[in-house]
Design a protein around this motif. Structure first.
Motif, short mmCIF file in Angstrom:
data_model
loop_
_atom_site.label_atom_id
_atom_site.label_comp_id
_atom_site.label_asym_id
_atom_site.label_seq_id
_atom_site.Cartn_x
_atom_site.Cartn_y
_atom_site.Cartn_z
N HIS A 315 0.84 -1.21 0.00
CA HIS A 315 0.00 0.00 0.00
C HIS A 315 0.87 1.26 0.00
CE1 HIS A 315 -3.31 2.71 1.13
NE2 HIS A 315 -2.43 3.24 1.99
N VAL A 316 1.92 1.24 0.79
CA VAL A 316 2.83 2.39 0.85
C VAL A 316 3.51 2.61 -0.50
CG1 VAL A 316 5.00 3.21 1.86
CG2 VAL A 316 3.23 2.26 3.34
N VAL A 317 3.97 1.51 -1.12
CA VAL A 317 4.63 1.62 -2.43
C VAL A 317 3.67 2.18 -3.47
CG1 VAL A 317 5.66 0.28 -4.32
CG2 VAL A 317 6.29 -0.22 -1.96
N ALA A 318 2.40 1.76 -3.40
CA ALA A 318 1.42 2.20 -4.39
C ALA A 318 0.96 3.63 -4.20
CB ALA A 318 0.21 1.26 -4.36
N ASN A 319 1.07 4.15 -2.97
CA ASN A 319 0.47 5.45 -2.69
C ASN A 319 1.45 6.54 -2.24
OD1 ASN A 319 -2.65 4.95 -2.82
ND2 ASN A 319 -1.81 3.18 -1.77
N ALA A 320 2.69 6.23 -2.05
CA ALA A 320 3.67 7.24 -1.61
C ALA A 320 4.92 7.09 -2.46
CB ALA A 320 3.99 7.07 -0.12
N SER A 321 5.01 7.89 -3.52
CA SER A 321 6.08 7.71 -4.51
C SER A 321 7.47 7.88 -3.90
CB SER A 321 5.89 8.68 -5.67
OG SER A 321 5.90 10.03 -5.19
N ASP A 322 7.64 8.82 -2.97
CA ASP A 322 8.98 9.03 -2.40
C ASP A 322 9.41 7.82 -1.57
OD1 ASP A 322 6.93 9.65 -0.57
OD2 ASP A 322 8.31 10.82 0.67
N ILE A 323 8.46 7.23 -0.82
CA ILE A 323 8.77 6.03 -0.04
C ILE A 323 8.96 4.84 -0.98
CG2 ILE A 323 8.01 4.50 1.82
CD1 ILE A 323 8.50 7.30 2.78
N LYS A 543 23.40 5.12 5.70
CA LYS A 543 22.21 5.33 4.87
C LYS A 543 21.23 4.16 4.92
CE LYS A 543 24.65 3.78 0.68
NZ LYS A 543 25.09 4.16 -0.68
N ARG A 544 21.72 2.96 5.26
CA ARG A 544 20.81 1.82 5.35
C ARG A 544 19.79 2.04 6.46
NH1 ARG A 544 20.72 -3.44 7.86
NH2 ARG A 544 19.58 -4.93 6.53
N ALA A 545 20.26 2.48 7.64
CA ALA A 545 19.35 2.75 8.76
C ALA A 545 18.42 3.92 8.41
CB ALA A 545 20.15 3.06 10.02
N GLU A 546 18.96 4.91 7.76
CA GLU A 546 18.15 6.08 7.37
C GLU A 546 17.01 5.65 6.44
OE1 GLU A 546 18.81 10.18 4.79
OE2 GLU A 546 20.54 9.24 5.76
N ALA A 547 17.34 4.79 5.46
CA ALA A 547 16.31 4.31 4.53
C ALA A 547 15.27 3.45 5.24
CB ALA A 547 16.97 3.51 3.40
N PHE A 552 9.93 2.49 7.60
CA PHE A 552 9.21 2.07 8.81
C PHE A 552 8.23 3.13 9.27
CE2 PHE A 552 8.79 2.17 13.44
CZ PHE A 552 8.18 0.94 13.65
N GLY A 553 8.64 4.39 9.22
CA GLY A 553 7.73 5.47 9.64
C GLY A 553 6.43 5.43 8.89
N ALA A 554 6.51 5.22 7.57
CA ALA A 554 5.28 5.16 6.75
C ALA A 554 4.48 3.91 7.08
CB ALA A 554 5.67 5.18 5.27
N VAL A 555 5.15 2.77 7.26
CA VAL A 555 4.46 1.52 7.58
C VAL A 555 3.80 1.61 8.95
CG1 VAL A 555 4.84 -0.92 8.14
CG2 VAL A 555 5.94 0.07 6.13
N PHE A 556 4.49 2.19 9.92
CA PHE A 556 3.95 2.30 11.27
C PHE A 556 2.70 3.19 11.30
CE2 PHE A 556 3.89 4.46 15.47
CZ PHE A 556 3.62 3.34 16.26
N ARG A 557 2.78 4.32 10.59
CA ARG A 557 1.60 5.21 10.56
C ARG A 557 0.39 4.51 9.95
NH1 ARG A 557 5.78 8.82 9.33
NH2 ARG A 557 5.46 8.60 7.08
N GLU A 558 0.61 3.76 8.88
CA GLU A 558 -0.49 3.04 8.24
C GLU A 558 -1.00 1.92 9.14
OE1 GLU A 558 -3.32 1.92 5.41
OE2 GLU A 558 -2.13 3.76 5.62
N TYR A 559 -0.10 1.25 9.84
CA TYR A 559 -0.49 0.18 10.76
C TYR A 559 -1.38 0.72 11.88
CZ TYR A 559 -0.01 -3.39 14.41
OH TYR A 559 -0.26 -4.32 15.39
N GLN A 560 -0.96 1.83 12.47
CA GLN A 560 -1.75 2.43 13.54
C GLN A 560 -3.10 2.91 13.02
OE1 GLN A 560 0.15 1.15 16.21
NE2 GLN A 560 -0.72 2.97 17.18
N SER A 561 -3.11 3.43 11.81
CA SER A 561 -4.36 3.90 11.21
C SER A 561 -5.33 2.73 11.02
CB SER A 561 -4.06 4.58 9.86
OG SER A 561 -5.26 4.88 9.19
N ARG A 562 -4.80 1.61 10.58
CA ARG A 562 -5.66 0.44 10.35
C ARG A 562 -6.16 -0.18 11.65
NH1 ARG A 562 -3.95 -2.89 4.94
NH2 ARG A 562 -3.43 -1.09 3.63
N LEU A 563 -5.40 0.01 12.75
CA LEU A 563 -5.89 -0.50 14.04
C LEU A 563 -7.18 0.20 14.45
CD1 LEU A 563 -2.75 -0.88 16.38
CD2 LEU A 563 -4.21 -2.69 15.49
N GLY A 564 -7.28 1.50 14.18
CA GLY A 564 -8.48 2.25 14.57
C GLY A 564 -8.69 2.20 16.06
#
Length: 970
Positions: A315-323, A543-547, A552-564
């Motif tokens: 979902h992140v790959v499909a909806n957030a081009s920079d990520i 840069k590996r940790a930075e990437a 992870f930040g994007a995945v975590f935000r989406e995960y928390q959003s889906r928890l509701g």
């Protein structure tokens, strides 16, 4: 009463006025005049006042303790003695009065000390600490200031137990513990003999009776830990130490909690509820909030959780081009810190590193170097169709080389790409030259580069060259783009299309597993992404940790959003802990018993600590085995068990972290050849807690075996191993049990077929993690290969996890070593390890290398394994289908060295024999000699025919071009 210095002598002795000029004895102390005019209370005087005689005059001395003194100089000796005697009487009367004031405290402490000599409860730190504090306080305020001569020997003798206890409170408590334990073991002997089907061992009995503020029971594999928890709970209830409602039994799995409850009720006759951590947390939330929030469905299903991670990532790959760009670059290897070839001294070391990494491109093929991986993935991402290592389009006659396969060929333009492993180096004369890795013959390699250029020039094919020095300068892909610009048009493939392709070949699974583990640790520890980013910079993780943190930040935000409004287990434990800490939940528990403590997480630790803090006498009793801590992916943190005292221990006599450790030691499962070898193996990591292991029995037969597999013989090797074990009679003449274990589910064999073929045995398969608590006569471990998803697995100990754990484990493959320990200790009688003969894992190599492990390796394979002349790896024997055997290097693709077997016997391999004249090679199997090649140490000469007739050539041609004339005998 007053005492003053003689004015002239006082000035002579103390011209600067540092000492008082007079002292006046009053009811509660001595008043001084001069030198700051201090007041000295009688309680401040440490010893009897004294007089020091001098040549011209005397001095009165008051000892104020702590190296502090007060001196009145230049006084009359007789007057000073009268004043000192009066002050001593006042000081003694004062102290006697003070002692009389403390009479109740003295009697109370003496009674407590008398009771401590024959304790009726375990003298835990929390129980004895108040007594130690009271004794220390009384001693420092009053008892230590009493003058024995003044108050008499009888009084001093009366208070002596208090002063002795204050001086060494540990000795008294240790003696009391020993007294209590011995008495309880005798008193409850019948109970310990009958509480389980077998009498408890001495170590198990001790662990039940010991009741420190925090008690850690080290329960190795098969040591009867469930019996200990059952007996402990029953003992606490039967001995009326606790009511059933005051016991909190915690397990990690629902089935384990249910079994524990049933066993304890059967032993003590009253129901004692055992809970999982999550059931407890849910109960606390429901009690405080009035209702329980809905639980996320993925909370109880690890497989569903990982599927959700994969779904969110897509979902992140499909909806957030920079990520999306960062995600695809991650899978393309752009952030990986690949080691350069220049860090390896031999071809064998380098090839082993390459093979262990499983360098699979986005397109799906496996490449031979990290830099080739970067090139291939750049081509794929930009829509440039290519072939990897194709046969060159023109036939090359009699080159004396292997068939030419350039690194890449671009399908549309026909352009070839060769990547050369050379770096630039400036010599002492200032001239720039090309260098190769230490294990590469530089002159030969550079000659090969020139030959390839000549081939393309002669056949007018386009060759684009890339170099290792370009990657060293950080511009490998930019340089490639510039060089290809005249020949190709870039048509970047959409990120989502690449992601789906990567997911299709299974490359996403290990990343989502890492992401899921990181998320659980992240929530458990209450971290923020900013905290992790700061820590990554501090640790210089690059840069590996930075990437990763960006993804992870994007995945975590989406995960928390889906928890509701739903919660996961991490939320559940954290919210319950907050309610306990702020007092909205009042704990009824005074004893907290925790099973499988090695699997504890940061969040669960905080919950236990919060419950313990609510009552000063709450005890923690934990049973576990740090050697079996294998659930890091689920949030467990082994450092908590290793620092048990600091996390849960009590305070006593100025010491913190006071706790007791009991080692059960004995195993009821494995024979000595397994139990002791497993102990030795796991303790290679010095961070593991050292424990005693007493085996279940002894055997003269080897118990751990290696069985080799090859690319097409894995199933046959397993069939043979199962059949051999099924033929061994089980205990009491019954069927033997065989447990097949795999590091991953995909290793599962056809168990139904194996069972049909071997009806005389009971056969099961489990992943190693799912096998915890199980046992069998025989264990077979699959897939102990040197590969990314081999054993040890190379995807579990990612350094990124150190960002969400207190400290990383520095020992290589630390958790995987414990996974191997768990696998081996499921066995009662034998362990068979199936491993790739070409690429055995580091664990298999370690077990074979050290004789102390007593591991048996197939003799035939061991006898016919030699050193590869091409790379220094292993040359393996291969049975030929036509009866003509041959040998090949373990690094099949990267080295490719092949040699025929001895022409005389067809099995052995002729080798140099220094004791034999003439430099012949001699076969170790049949003893026949072969004429050695004059150009290499490994090959022998065979007859070949050329344009000019017969000649002798090295059997290793084209890797060796050694030749000799063929002399015809008359």
């Amino acid at each position: 009463m007053n005492l003053a210095s003689k004015s002239f002598l006082g000035f002579l002795f103390d011209p600067l006025g540092r000492h008082p000029r007079s002292l006046t004895l009053q009811e509660k102390g001595i008043a001084a005049r001069g030198a700051g005019s201090p007041w000295i209370g009688l309680e401040a005087i440490a010893t009897r006042p004294s007089v020091k005689n001098g040549l011209l005059s005397s001095s009165l001395l008051l000892d104020l303790g702590g190296s502090r003194n007060l001196t009145l100089p230049a006084v009359d000796a007789a007057a000073a003695r009268i004043f000192a005697d009066a002050a001593a009487i006042a000081w003694t009367d004062f102290n006697r009065a003070e002692l009389e004031k403390e009479d109740a405290a003295v009697r109370r402490i003496l009674q407590s000390l008398e009771a401590l000599e024959v304790p009726n409860a375990y003298p835990a730190a929390c129980n004895v600490a108040p007594l130690a504090r009271d004794a220390a306080d009384l001693n420092s305020r009053v008892l230590s200031k009493l003058n024995a001569e003044a108050i008499g020997d009888k009084v001093m003798s009366h208070i002596a137990p208090i002063t002795a206890f204050a001086a060494d409170p540990n000795a008294a408590r240790d003696a009391a513990i020993e007294e209590f334990v011995e008495a309880q073991l005798l008193l409850w002997k019948d109970f310990f003999d009958t509480v389980e089907s077998m009498p408890l061992t001495p170590e198990q009995r001790l662990s039940v009776v010991v009741d420190e503020d925090a008690t850690l029971v080290l329960a190795g594999a098969g040591s009867g830990k469930t019996s200990v928890i059952t007996a402990k709970a029953a003992y606490l209830v039967k001995a009326e130490i606790r009511k059933p409602s005051e016991l909190l039994l915690l397990a990690f799995a629902k089935d384990a909690a249910t079994e524990m409850s049933e066993r304890i009720e059967a032993r003590c006759g009253v129901p004692v509820a055992a809970r999982t951590f999550h059931a407890l947390a849910y109960e606390i939330i429901g009690q405080v909030e009035g209702e329980k929030p809905p639980l996320a469905p993925t909370a109880t299903d690890d497989k569903a959780f990982l599927s959700l991670m994969k779904e969110i990532l897509r979902h992140v790959v499909a909806n957030a081009s920079d990520i999306a760009q960062t995600v695809i670059s991650w899978f393309a290897g752009f952030f990986d810190d690949f080691p350069p070839e220049w860090g390896f001294k031999t071809k064998h070391e380098w090839y082993a590193q390459i093979e262990s990494r499983n360098l699979r491109t986005l397109q799906g093929e496996t490449v031979n170097s990290f830099e080739e991986l970067l090139i291939a993935n750049w081509l794929y991402r930009n829509g440039i169709a290519y072939e990897y290592e194709p046969s060159y389009e023109h036939k090359l006659e009699k080159t004396g080389r292997r068939a030419y396969t350039p690194d890449f060929r671009l399908k549309e333009s026909g352009v070839y790409i060769e990547h050369f492993g050379v770096r630039k180096k400036r010599g002492r004369d200032g001239v720039e030259e090309l260098t190769t890795a230490p294990y590469v013959d530089r002159d030969e390699y550079l000659a090969g580069m020139d030959w390839k250029r000549q081939v393309h020039a002669g056949h007018e094919t386009v060759l684009v060259e890339t170099y290792s020095w370009e990657r060293e300068e950080g511009r490998l892909l930019d340089a490639l783009a510039e060089k290809l610009e005249p020949y190709v048009t870039l048509r970047p493939i959409p990120d989502i299309e690449i992601y789906d392709r990567v997911a299709e070949v299974g490359a996403v699974d290990s990343f989502t597993s890492l992401m899921g583990t990181f998320l659980r640790h992240f929530k458990n520890g209450g971290y923020r992404v900013e905290d992790c980013s700061d820590k990554a910079q501090t640790l210089k993780m690059g840069k590996r940790a930075e990437a990763f943190l960006k993804i992870f930040g994007a995945v975590f935000r989406e995960y928390q959003s889906r928890l509701g409004d739903r919660i996961d287990f991490e939320d559940m434990v954290n919210r319950a802990t907050a309610f306990v800490e702020n007092g909205r939940y009042q704990s009824p528990f005074r004893h907290i018993l925790v099973d499988e403590f090695q699997d504890i997480s940061t969040g669960r630790t905080k919950l236990i600590q919060a419950l313990k803090r609510q009552h000063s006498d709450t005890k923690v009793f934990a049973v576990g085995d740090d050697w079996q801590s294998i659930y890091r992916f689920a949030g467990s943190d082994i450092h908590i068990m290793r620092n048990f005292g600091a996390e849960f221990g009590g305070t006593y006599a100025g010491a913190t972290g006071v706790h007791r450790t009991v080692d059960l030691g004995r195993t009821f499962r494995s024979v000595d050849k397994i139990a002791l070898a497993a102990r030795r193996f796991v303790l290679r990591n010095p961070a593991q807690i050292t424990k005693t292991v007493i085996p279940a029995g002894e055997t003269d037969e080897p118990s751990i075996r290696i069985a080799w597999t090859r690319r097409d013989t894995g199933e046959t090797a397993l069939n043979d191993a199962v059949a051999a074990l099924a033929a061994i009679e089980g205990k009491g003449g019954g069927k033997p049990s065989i447990l097949i274990l795999g590091r991953y589910r995909f290793l599962r064999p056809d168990v139904a077929r194996l069972q049909r073929q071997n009806p005389g045995a009971t056969i099961n398969f489990k992943t190693i993690h799912a096998s915890k608590g199980l046992e069998a006569d025989h264990v077979i471990i699959l897939g102990a290969d040197n590969a990314k998803m081999g054993f040890p697995s190379m995807i579990v100990d990612d350094p990124l996890l150190s960002l969400v754990s207190p400290e990383a484990e520095p020992y290589p493959n630390a958790e995987e070593r414990r996974v191997m320990y768990v696998a081996v200790t499921r066995a009662r009688r034998t362990v068979t390890i199936l491993a790739s003969e070409a690429r055995p894992s580091v664990f298999v190599e370690e077990l074979m290398k050290e004789p102390e492990f007593g591991v048996v390796v197939p003799l035939e394979a061991q006898k016919h394994t030699y050193t590869c002349p091409g790379c220094g790896g292993r040359l393996l024997h291969m049975a030929g289908k036509d009866g003509r055997d041959w040998y090949r290097c373990e690094h099949v693709k990267l080295c490719g060295c092949r040699m025929p077997a001895c022409p005389a016997c067809g099995v052995g391999l002729p080798l140099p024999l220094r004791s034999r004249q003439g430099g012949d090679l001699v076969c170790g199997d049949c003893g026949e000699a072969q004429q050695a090649c004059p150009s290499c140490d490994a090959g022998w000469l065979v007859e070949r025919r050329g344009r000019h007739g017969a000649f002798l050539s090295c059997v290793r041609f084209p890797d060796c071009d050694g030749k000799a004339k063929l002399w015809k005998s008359a």
